[in-house]
Structure formats: C-alpha cells, structure tokens
Design an enzyme around this catalytic site. Structure first.
Site, PDB file in Angstrom:
ATOM      1  N   GLY A   1     -28.649 -61.320  55.089  1.00  0.00           N
ATOM      2  CA  GLY A   1     -28.395 -62.590  56.217  1.00  0.00           C
ATOM      3  C   GLY A   1     -29.047 -63.622  55.415  1.00  0.00           C
ATOM      4  O   GLY A   1     -28.306 -64.687  55.581  1.00  0.00           O
ATOM      5  N   TYR A   2     -30.253 -63.586  54.914  1.00  0.00           N
ATOM      6  CA  TYR A   2     -30.865 -64.707  54.269  1.00  0.00           C
ATOM      7  C   TYR A   2     -29.980 -65.258  53.229  1.00  0.00           C
ATOM      8  O   TYR A   2     -29.554 -66.646  53.025  1.00  0.00           O
ATOM      9  CB  TYR A   2     -31.996 -64.523  53.750  1.00  0.00           C
ATOM     10  CG  TYR A   2     -32.799 -65.304  53.095  1.00  0.00           C
ATOM     11  CD1 TYR A   2     -33.657 -66.403  53.719  1.00  0.00           C
ATOM     12  CD2 TYR A   2     -33.186 -65.626  51.653  1.00  0.00           C
ATOM     13  CE1 TYR A   2     -34.162 -67.528  53.240  1.00  0.00           C
ATOM     14  CE2 TYR A   2     -33.988 -66.536  50.996  1.00  0.00           C
ATOM     15  CZ  TYR A   2     -34.578 -67.521  51.896  1.00  0.00           C
ATOM     16  OH  TYR A   2     -35.168 -68.357  51.270  1.00  0.00           O
ATOM     17  N   SER A   3     -29.376 -64.294  52.356  1.00  0.00           N
ATOM     18  CA  SER A   3     -28.616 -64.736  51.100  1.00  0.00           C
ATOM     19  C   SER A   3     -27.328 -65.568  51.636  1.00  0.00           C
ATOM     20  O   SER A   3     -26.930 -66.727  51.160  1.00  0.00           O
ATOM     21  CB  SER A   3     -28.226 -63.513  50.260  1.00  0.00           C
ATOM     22  OG  SER A   3     -29.469 -63.075  49.685  1.00  0.00           O
TER      23      SER A   3
ATOM     24  N   LYS B   1     -28.277 -69.196  53.194  1.00  0.00           N
ATOM     25  CA  LYS B   1     -28.701 -70.095  52.350  1.00  0.00           C
ATOM     26  C   LYS B   1     -27.388 -70.410  51.095  1.00  0.00           C
ATOM     27  O   LYS B   1     -27.232 -71.551  50.708  1.00  0.00           O
ATOM     28  CB  LYS B   1     -29.522 -69.722  51.336  1.00  0.00           C
ATOM     29  CG  LYS B   1     -31.011 -69.517  51.966  1.00  0.00           C
ATOM     30  CD  LYS B   1     -31.731 -70.661  52.605  1.00  0.00           C
ATOM     31  CE  LYS B   1     -33.009 -70.757  53.090  1.00  0.00           C
ATOM     32  NZ  LYS B   1     -33.410 -72.019  53.720  1.00  0.00           N
TER      33      LYS B   1
END
Length: 235
Positions: free
Chosen positions: A141-143, A146
């Site tokens: 999710g973070y990758s 971003k």
C-alpha cells in the site's frame, strides 16, 4: 545553514507535527518563512483532516483569511500502513494508506494551485519515498501510494509549466522518525540494510533539501523526483 532565503513567504506544511514536518517547520522559520501547520495533532495551527475534501477547502479559506497568500505547500502527511504480506493486507488498510499518503496530496495541491496561479508564483513539494520508485516488500500500500505521488508530481509539474509555479517531490529512504516505528522490526532491518551509507537519514537532512525545493533558487526543476536515499536509489 540558513543561506536559503524564505523571508516574506507563507508556507503550509501538512503533517507538520511529525518528525520530518517539525524539521521542515524549523528550517523554514529559520529561513524567514511564516509557517502554518496542518495536522490532527493538537499542536497544529489548524486541525485538518487532509483526506477530507471539505476540511481541506475550509482550511485553505482560513489560511488565506489569516495570511492573504500561499507561497509554499509541502505535503508531509503520511503513514507507512501495515507491513505484512499482501494476503494479510485488508482493503480498509489499503484505502487508509492511499488516502493519507496520496489523496491528501491531491486534495491539498488542488486547493493550493488556484492561489498560486493567481499570483503566478509558488512552490509545491510532495513527500514521496524510495518505496515509490523501487517498492518495499510487505509494504504494498505504501509503495503504491508513494509511486502515485511521484506520478502526480510529474503530471502537475507539466500542467503548471506555463506558470512560475514549480512542483517537485522528494524520495527519501528510511528516515529516523516516529513513522518508522509503524514498521515491523524485520521490515525496518531489511530496508535499512539496502542503504549503502549504512544508516537511516536524519529529518534535518530532508528539511535541507525541501528548503531548496521550496525556494526561488529552484527555478528550472519541475515535475522532478529528487533522491535522498543514502545511495540506495538505482534510478
């Protein structure tokens, strides 16, 4: 340290009570800027939910009423989200991670751009991550969020290229803030091991680069993603 001149500038920092946000706020203030901090933390100048459209629009109206202008927007609000294999990543966590990292950036940029267009001046700096360029295992999710911040920055930089507004983003590797405590110990060790300099970055190192990106000296870079990765970045 304070050679960059931000006197007379009004700067808005989202997530400004976090580790990077505090460092940026201190650097901006030392460089002469008037700093407004949006955060859900009680220490913020305005408690804004940056994932909520109405909250962002109302906050921008209040900021304009207080300061009369907006010169700099720095989107620092973010979370790492879960650090788990994708099969254990819930849809609710996915949506929350994308909302806080990506939707907030979209909403704040959308609210800020008309003010900057009107004056034909401004700087927008979005906080991305090396995870958005190279991906971090167990941080889908973070990758993804971003990576999308980087794409948003590139698109908006081109969109505003006929103005004097510059839009860039920064892709740090691990930075020693409270945010990294959201990672599992295994994930933290894995991502730190990828840094050739052998250590996480410091918030003041991030702030130094953001200060330049937010200044008038940054005049020929737009739609760009700048690395701050201790040598990790491969492109």
């Amino acid at each position: 340290m304070n050679a960059i001149d931000l006197h007379g500038k009004v700067a808005l920092l989202t997530g400004g009570c976090g580790g990077i946000g505090r460092a940026v706020s201190q650097r901006f203030a030392a460089s002469g800027a008037t700093v407004a901090i949006w955060d859900l933390n009680e220490a913020a100048d305005d408690r804004i939910d940056v994932t909520d459209e109405a909250s962002v629009e109302a906050g921008m109206a209040r900021l304009l009423g207080r300061h009369g202008r907006l010169d700099i927007l720095v989107n620092c609000a973010g979370i790492t989200g879960p650090t788990v294999p994708i099969e254990r990543y819930s849809l609710a966590d996915w949506r929350r991670t994308l909302d806080i990292n990506l939707t907030s950036t979209f909403l704040c940029c959308r609210a800020a751009v008309p003010l900057m267009r009107q004056r034909n001046a401004g700087r927008i700096v979005n906080l991305a991550s090396i995870a958005g360029k190279e991906g971090n295992a167990t941080m889908t999710g973070y990758s993804a969020a971003k990576g999308a911040v980087i794409a948003l920055t590139k698109a908006l930089g081109k969109e505003l290229a006929d103005t004097e507004v510059r839009v860039n983003c920064l892709a740090p590797a691990v930075i020693a803030t409270e945010l990294v405590k959201q990672m599992s110990e295994e994930t933290y060790r894995a991502v730190t091991a990828k840094i050739p300099l052998g250590r996480p970055g410091r918030p003041e190192e991030v702030a130094a680069m953001i200060a330049w990106l937010a200044s008038d000296e940054c005049s020929f870079s737009t739609g760009a993603c700048f690395d701050l990765s201790g040598g990790r970045a491969t492109y």
